[in-house]
Write an enzyme that holds these catalytic residues in place. Sequence first.
Site, short mmCIF file in Angstrom:
data_model
loop_
_atom_site.label_atom_id
_atom_site.label_comp_id
_atom_site.label_asym_id
_atom_site.label_seq_id
_atom_site.Cartn_x
_atom_site.Cartn_y
_atom_site.Cartn_z
N GLU A 111 8.21 2.40 2.77
CA GLU A 111 7.92 1.39 1.83
C GLU A 111 6.90 1.81 0.93
O GLU A 111 6.88 1.48 -0.38
CB GLU A 111 7.17 0.41 2.80
CG GLU A 111 7.91 -0.34 3.81
CD GLU A 111 7.80 0.53 5.46
OE1 GLU A 111 7.80 1.54 5.40
OE2 GLU A 111 7.50 -0.12 6.24
N GLU A 154 -2.54 -1.96 17.81
CA GLU A 154 -2.08 -0.61 17.78
C GLU A 154 -2.68 0.50 18.64
O GLU A 154 -1.98 1.35 19.25
CB GLU A 154 -1.83 -0.23 16.25
CG GLU A 154 -0.76 0.74 15.86
CD GLU A 154 -0.56 0.92 14.54
OE1 GLU A 154 0.67 0.63 14.06
OE2 GLU A 154 -1.60 1.60 13.69
N GLY A 166 -4.69 6.87 10.86
CA GLY A 166 -4.41 5.92 9.68
C GLY A 166 -5.32 4.58 9.99
O GLY A 166 -6.10 4.25 8.97
N ARG A 167 -5.42 4.11 11.09
CA ARG A 167 -6.13 2.80 11.13
C ARG A 167 -7.75 3.01 11.36
O ARG A 167 -8.55 2.07 11.26
CB ARG A 167 -5.62 2.02 12.26
CG ARG A 167 -5.58 2.53 13.75
CD ARG A 167 -4.92 1.99 14.56
NE ARG A 167 -4.68 2.67 15.94
CZ ARG A 167 -3.65 3.50 16.04
NH1 ARG A 167 -2.92 3.72 15.24
NH2 ARG A 167 -3.79 4.33 17.33
N HIS A 198 -10.12 -26.75 11.10
CA HIS A 198 -8.98 -27.85 10.89
C HIS A 198 -7.72 -27.68 11.09
O HIS A 198 -6.75 -28.34 10.68
CB HIS A 198 -9.27 -28.37 9.39
CG HIS A 198 -10.65 -28.58 9.11
ND1 HIS A 198 -11.26 -30.06 8.94
CD2 HIS A 198 -11.73 -27.85 8.72
CE1 HIS A 198 -12.41 -29.86 8.70
NE2 HIS A 198 -12.85 -28.66 8.53
N LYS A 252 -1.00 8.93 4.27
CA LYS A 252 -1.10 10.36 5.30
C LYS A 252 -0.10 11.35 5.16
O LYS A 252 -0.28 12.35 5.06
CB LYS A 252 -1.62 9.86 6.53
CG LYS A 252 -2.20 11.09 7.45
CD LYS A 252 -2.76 10.29 8.65
CE LYS A 252 -2.86 11.51 9.85
NZ LYS A 252 -3.27 11.04 11.01
N LYS A 307 11.24 1.89 12.66
CA LYS A 307 11.43 2.81 11.64
C LYS A 307 12.89 3.48 11.81
O LYS A 307 13.55 3.77 10.66
CB LYS A 307 10.66 3.89 11.42
CG LYS A 307 9.02 3.39 10.96
CD LYS A 307 8.04 4.36 10.96
CE LYS A 307 6.84 4.31 10.71
NZ LYS A 307 6.01 4.99 10.65
#
Length: 550
Positions: A214, A355, A269-270, A386, A208, A514
């Site tokens: 990263e 978030e 973003g999410r 399990h 965005k 950050k």
Amino acid sequence: MALDQLAQSSIWKALKKHQRDISDLQMRNLFAENPQRFDEFSLQWGDFLLDYSKNCIQSATMTLLFELARHAELDSCRDAMFHGEAINSTEGRAVLHTALRNQSGKPVVVDGKDVMPDVNHELDKMRQISDDIRSGRWLGHTGKRISDVVNIGIGGSDLGPAMVTGALKAYHQRDLNVHFVSNVDSAHLLDTVASLDPERVLFIIVSKTFTTQETMANAQSARRWLLQHINDTAAVAKHFVAVSTNANAVLEFGIARDNILGFWDWVGGRYSLWSTVGLPIALAIGIENFEGLLRGAYQMDEHFRTAPLEQNMPVILALLGIWYRNFVGASSYAVLPYSQRLNRLSAYLQQLDMESNGKSTRKNGEPVDYDTGPIIWGEPGTNGQHAFYQLIHQGTEIIPCDFLIAAQGDQPNDEHHDILTANFIAQTEALMRGKTEAEARAELLAADMDVEQQDQLAPHKVFPGNRPSNSILFRKLTPETLGSLIALYEHKVFVQGVIWNINSFDQWGVELGKQLAGVILPKLKQAEPVTGHDASTNGLANWVREMGSS
Ligand code: G6Q
């Protein structure tokens, strides 16, 4: 505003009292006493069934919870979101992922402008790129057809598209593979491209902001990798597209203007998989199926917008979550899809929920005096059975669970799907019923154990039961049902944020790390020892400086 005194409100206090009053109730008795309990506490909507009867609730509980939603003025908050008001108050932004899937033909106005023409324009561009790649019209720099798409993005620019692409594997085009690279650990990119033919790869750089450390590092490395193999910078135009709101930064990176898809600051973003951020999904499943995803989400939007609270699936899920978090005291919440293809759903929901609602400051800047978002976690069933289900059954904490399954598997007459379904249903029953000491002893007796052995083993074989779960069933895992399912959780999170009176649409909590990483990065390469931080931070940096270079 009334919500600023939420914990002092009469409805909050009434819920506290009600929880104390019913804390001894056993669900197995409630089912025995009321054969209508399933009918009373389940809801069918379209291809979906929500069974919430296996919760520690009575009808009075739901009545109080609905009153809490009204107290929070949920209706008007919901309308404010759909109408494009700037409800993301700390960033001064509208929150309009619902406009991205708006199929009503009606305008959605932000700052006096209908956003729908732009939304449809970007969707058309996405259709063009997707059709060109899938049909083989788009050729790489050396004239070869694209066989592999590598999406480079992180957080909201990765989790949603990766989850959906994996979930809809049954709809993939066979000769086009879609990969996701998010981690700045170079192993992620290198392992992904290791077996790929650079002449057939398309990289999608999704960011965005187009400043995320990263993603930028991975994008630069991907560019270098491509140019190592095709020694011509003109190749970038055929092997890179970008999805961003920051066109200038994309151009600076060297991606051609025609290869840039845009979106808007009112898409968080999410919440962005519905936008052009969904390009890898469209490439994998085709634009028609991507539109099916949007359609499914739109249908859930309409349900959320128009159904009365009492028959509103996201509202009910949200209120049950509030019940466990604030009144029963559950600190975590498990999401357990009985679907291998939904194996990234819990990771995706972790971001969506944690978030959005992992906040401790109310909209007015005051600290909350009640708990907010729980820890969200989970893995697909039956694998989890399990592994960690032990704790859900017999641990010391109550962990509310969402169990999810499709009534139909992808294969016709699939015995595996029957096994999966049987386990799904059995787990919800076992969590609810538990096993009494008398039942445990009877089993031990039937296994020929003497009284001493029974005394020894029975306490370990007792299951307390009364462990809550929602069952969310849908006919089949299709683009439409998946769209509805994701929108269901988005709206659940929204409702909880409204009740907790927090801004679900910012994420200041990710900023500090950050900032500090930016300060530390150059120090790792400096000649002199790192100083100026606390002893631990200096010590870590200096140890890495030494060990990393030897
Ligand atoms: C999501 C968050 C966050 C964001 C990533 C990637 O809601 O804002 O996860 O999506 O940090 O950001 P960019 O898309 O700007 O690279």
